[in-house]
Design a protein around this motif. Structure first.
Motif, PDB file in Angstrom:
ATOM      1  N   UNK A 131     112.844 -90.164  20.180  1.00 48.51           N
ATOM      2  CA  UNK A 131     113.267 -88.850  19.744  1.00 48.51           C
ATOM      3  C   UNK A 131     112.535 -88.404  18.472  1.00 48.51           C
ATOM      4  N   UNK A 132     111.269 -88.018  18.627  1.00 48.47           N
ATOM      5  CA  UNK A 132     110.560 -87.445  17.474  1.00 48.47           C
ATOM      6  C   UNK A 132     111.129 -86.075  17.149  1.00 48.47           C
ATOM      7  N   UNK A 133     111.357 -85.815  15.879  1.00 53.22           N
ATOM      8  CA  UNK A 133     111.961 -84.546  15.481  1.00 53.22           C
ATOM      9  C   UNK A 133     111.137 -83.821  14.427  1.00 53.22           C
ATOM     10  N   UNK A 134     109.925 -84.253  14.186  1.00 57.48           N
ATOM     11  CA  UNK A 134     109.061 -83.619  13.199  1.00 57.48           C
ATOM     12  C   UNK A 134     107.666 -83.405  13.769  1.00 57.48           C
ATOM     13  N   UNK A 135     106.686 -83.297  12.880  1.00 58.13           N
ATOM     14  CA  UNK A 135     105.313 -83.063  13.299  1.00 58.13           C
ATOM     15  C   UNK A 135     104.430 -84.267  13.073  1.00 58.13           C
ATOM     16  N   UNK A 136     103.199 -84.162  13.557  1.00 52.97           N
ATOM     17  CA  UNK A 136     102.184 -85.199  13.402  1.00 52.97           C
ATOM     18  C   UNK A 136     101.221 -84.816  12.287  1.00 52.97           C
ATOM     19  N   UNK A 137     100.581 -85.820  11.691  1.00 52.48           N
ATOM     20  CA  UNK A 137      99.417 -85.597  10.841  1.00 52.48           C
ATOM     21  C   UNK A 137      98.264 -86.401  11.421  1.00 52.48           C
ATOM     22  N   UNK A 138      97.045 -85.982  11.109  1.00 53.79           N
ATOM     23  CA  UNK A 138      95.852 -86.586  11.713  1.00 53.79           C
ATOM     24  C   UNK A 138      94.889 -87.026  10.626  1.00 53.79           C
ATOM     25  N   UNK A 139      94.379 -88.258  10.734  1.00 53.26           N
ATOM     26  CA  UNK A 139      93.382 -88.751   9.794  1.00 53.26           C
ATOM     27  C   UNK A 139      92.468 -89.749  10.493  1.00 53.26           C
ATOM     28  N   UNK A 140      91.166 -89.454  10.503  1.00 53.55           N
ATOM     29  CA  UNK A 140      90.140 -90.344  11.037  1.00 53.55           C
ATOM     30  C   UNK A 140      90.493 -90.844  12.440  1.00 53.55           C
ATOM     31  N   UNK A 141      90.878 -89.914  13.290  1.00 55.95           N
ATOM     32  CA  UNK A 141      91.141 -90.241  14.684  1.00 55.95           C
ATOM     33  C   UNK A 141      92.486 -90.868  14.958  1.00 55.95           C
ATOM     34  N   UNK A 142      93.323 -91.024  13.931  1.00 62.65           N
ATOM     35  CA  UNK A 142      94.653 -91.612  14.103  1.00 62.65           C
ATOM     36  C   UNK A 142      95.730 -90.560  13.849  1.00 62.65           C
ATOM     37  N   UNK A 143      96.758 -90.588  14.675  1.00 62.69           N
ATOM     38  CA  UNK A 143      97.924 -89.725  14.511  1.00 62.69           C
ATOM     39  C   UNK A 143      99.053 -90.525  13.873  1.00 62.69           C
ATOM     40  N   UNK A 144      99.729 -89.923  12.897  1.00 63.74           N
ATOM     41  CA  UNK A 144     100.849 -90.564  12.218  1.00 63.74           C
ATOM     42  C   UNK A 144     102.072 -89.662  12.338  1.00 63.74           C
ATOM     43  N   UNK A 145     103.232 -90.278  12.560  1.00 64.52           N
ATOM     44  CA  UNK A 145     104.444 -89.492  12.683  1.00 64.52           C
ATOM     45  C   UNK A 145     105.683 -90.349  12.527  1.00 64.52           C
ATOM     46  N   UNK A 146     106.833 -89.737  12.754  1.00 62.15           N
ATOM     47  CA  UNK A 146     108.116 -90.421  12.620  1.00 62.15           C
ATOM     48  C   UNK A 146     109.009 -90.086  13.810  1.00 62.15           C
ATOM     49  N   UNK A 147     109.904 -91.000  14.117  1.00 64.17           N
ATOM     50  CA  UNK A 147     110.933 -90.745  15.120  1.00 64.17           C
ATOM     51  C   UNK A 147     112.303 -90.898  14.488  1.00 64.17           C
ATOM     52  N   UNK A 148     113.254 -90.148  15.009  1.00 66.94           N
ATOM     53  CA  UNK A 148     114.606 -90.172  14.455  1.00 66.94           C
ATOM     54  C   UNK A 148     115.346 -91.443  14.842  1.00 66.94           C
ATOM     55  N   UNK A 149     115.081 -91.951  16.037  1.00 63.31           N
ATOM     56  CA  UNK A 149     115.716 -93.174  16.520  1.00 63.31           C
ATOM     57  C   UNK A 149     114.641 -94.192  16.888  1.00 63.31           C
ATOM     58  N   UNK A 150     115.071 -95.329  17.444  1.00 62.42           N
ATOM     59  CA  UNK A 150     114.149 -96.383  17.831  1.00 62.42           C
ATOM     60  C   UNK A 150     113.952 -97.402  16.732  1.00 62.42           C
ATOM     61  N   UNK A 151     113.211 -98.478  17.047  1.00 63.11           N
ATOM     62  CA  UNK A 151     113.051 -99.585  16.128  1.00 63.11           C
ATOM     63  C   UNK A 151     114.213-100.547  16.235  1.00 63.11           C
TER      64      UNK A 151
END
Length: 425
Positions: free
Chosen positions: A248-268
């Protein structure tokens, strides 16, 4: 007596160094309530000015500006809702030249949200589009912002389209040539996108929540990509939840050097959310951090500064449940630390719902609650000197000779009554 003065000076310098390295958090503005309440999304920075929006406490919200030092707060526009105005924004502004662009979740002829623009001095507010939902339009953009490419604005709505599962749209900056680039399907991992788009070359990346439009959690969400002209939509990753993936991702992505970074509300491991990275091409996802029980990342994006990711948690699925934190973690997953733990009340914010924005060694952000009226705050967190309570190694090296001299004299004083009497005098 001289030795005592030296030791006092040493301890004073150590104390100053410790304070300088301590938490650099400050509240820059406290919202007063009513329309001027519950800030959402991100602040944006232009020179020494911050711009942002509030969603309103039982009202329709505002657009505001203020200086980065906390002075000069003023409201540029108060949303009125109805057919002639937007209402209750839930996302962030976008600045192009001297014009701010944004979206509201309510308002417009169909009360399904709007796209608007306004000059940075508060003049010339106008609606560029009023969402209608249904098969040919989007509805209700949540936790999103507009992306500008040339003279075209691109955005995401959480609902609307043939399946009422969300859309990707485009419209020019004059309010013409609106069209849907994609309509999401439901109930699948592709449904109901939250957060904005990030552009890499001619490809957009974004995330969908996977929530059924009727409100059922039928899937875990996904990362998708699509060409800027609407072609070649595909899924980069489908979240699986559990100990090895987010959900359940609830935000946006950022991009750096071909990699996407983000957060999810649940999981882990604790089902309280994660920080992740994944290649633009897909493949294996890496969880950089799994939040402990009850943390829950905010609905904003991460901020990347010199190999370190900064973000916020809201410490509760419901914004009213907890206070939240500011955290950091390196892009290799090491060095996780809490920089600030929100406490609410008159002197602090709580429950952030957006991202941190970086300018001149300082992170700026907002919280939905907290402050004197419990109506939210604008915050600043200065990174320089905020990494711990220990002075720089160079400072310690300069102090070592004085510390050594003081200790030697103290040892002599313990075996020499005359010196001891002088020290005690």
């Amino acid at each position: 007596m001289k030795t005592l003065k030296i030791l006092v000076a040493v301890f004073a310098v150590l104390s100053i160094a410790a304070v300088a390295g301590a938490d650099s958090y400050s509240v820059l503005h406290e919202f007063s309530g009513s329309d001027d309440a519950n800030p959402v999304g991100d602040v944006i920075i232009s020179g020494s000015t911050l711009y942002g929006m509030t969603s309103g406490d039982g009202t329709t919200g505002t657009i505001f500006k203020m200086n980065i030092n906390g002075t000069g707060y003023s409201v540029l526009h108060t949303f009125a809702g109805g057919g002639a105005d937007g209402g209750n924004p839930e996302g962030s502004l976008t600045l192009l030249g001297s014009t701010l662009y944004g979206m509201t979740c309510n308002g417009g002829d169909n009360d399904s949200g709007t796209v608007f623009k306004i000059d940075t001095d508060g003049n010339n507010f106008s609606l560029l589009h009023e969402f209608a939902g249904g098969g040919s339009d989007g509805a209700r953009p949540y936790h999103s912002n507009l992306i500008v490419s040339g003279s075209t604005l691109y955005g995401v709505t959480t609902y609307g389209g043939d399946n009422n599962a969300g859309t990707i749209f485009q419209i020019d900056t004059a309010g013409n040539n609106f069209s849907l680039l994609h309509e999401f399907t439901a109930p699948t991992n592709q449904s109901c996108p939250f957060g904005g788009l990030v552009l890499s070359g001619s490809t957009f990346f974004g995330m969908s929540s996977g929530v059924d439009p009727e409100g059922m959690d039928d899937s875990n969400g996904s990362i998708y990509k699509i060409d800027i002209d609407g072609d070649n939509f595909s899924l980069v990753h489908q979240f699986a939840g559990g100990g090895n993936d987010g959900r359940f991702p609830a935000g946006g992505l950022i991009l750096s050097e071909g990699m996407l970074y983000g957060m999810t509300l649940f999981g882990g491991d604790y089902n309280s959310g994660s920080v992740f990275k994944i290649s633009e091409e897909g493949g294996d996802i890496t969880l950089l951090h799994e939040f402990t029980e009850g943390m829950y990342p905010s609905s904003g994006s991460l901020t990347l500064i010199e190999g370190v990711l900064y973000g916020m948690t809201r410490a509760g699925v419901d914004p009213e449940e907890g206070d939240g934190t500011i955290f950091k973690v390196s892009i290799d997953g090491t060095g996780f630390a809490l920089l600030h733990e929100f406490a609410g009340g008159a002197n602090d914010g709580r429950s952030p719902r957006g991202s941190l924005v970086y300018s001149d060694n300082t992170l700026y952000g907002m919280t939905y609650y907290g402050g004197d009226a419990n109506a939210g705050v604008v915050l600043g967190y200065e990174l320089e000197g905020g990494g711990g309570d220990v002075p720089e190694p160079s400072t310690l090296l300069l102090l070592l000779p004085f510390i050594g001299l003081g200790l030697r004299k103290m040892r002599k004083g313990s075996s020499n009554k005359k010196i001891g009497e002088k020290l005690s005098s």
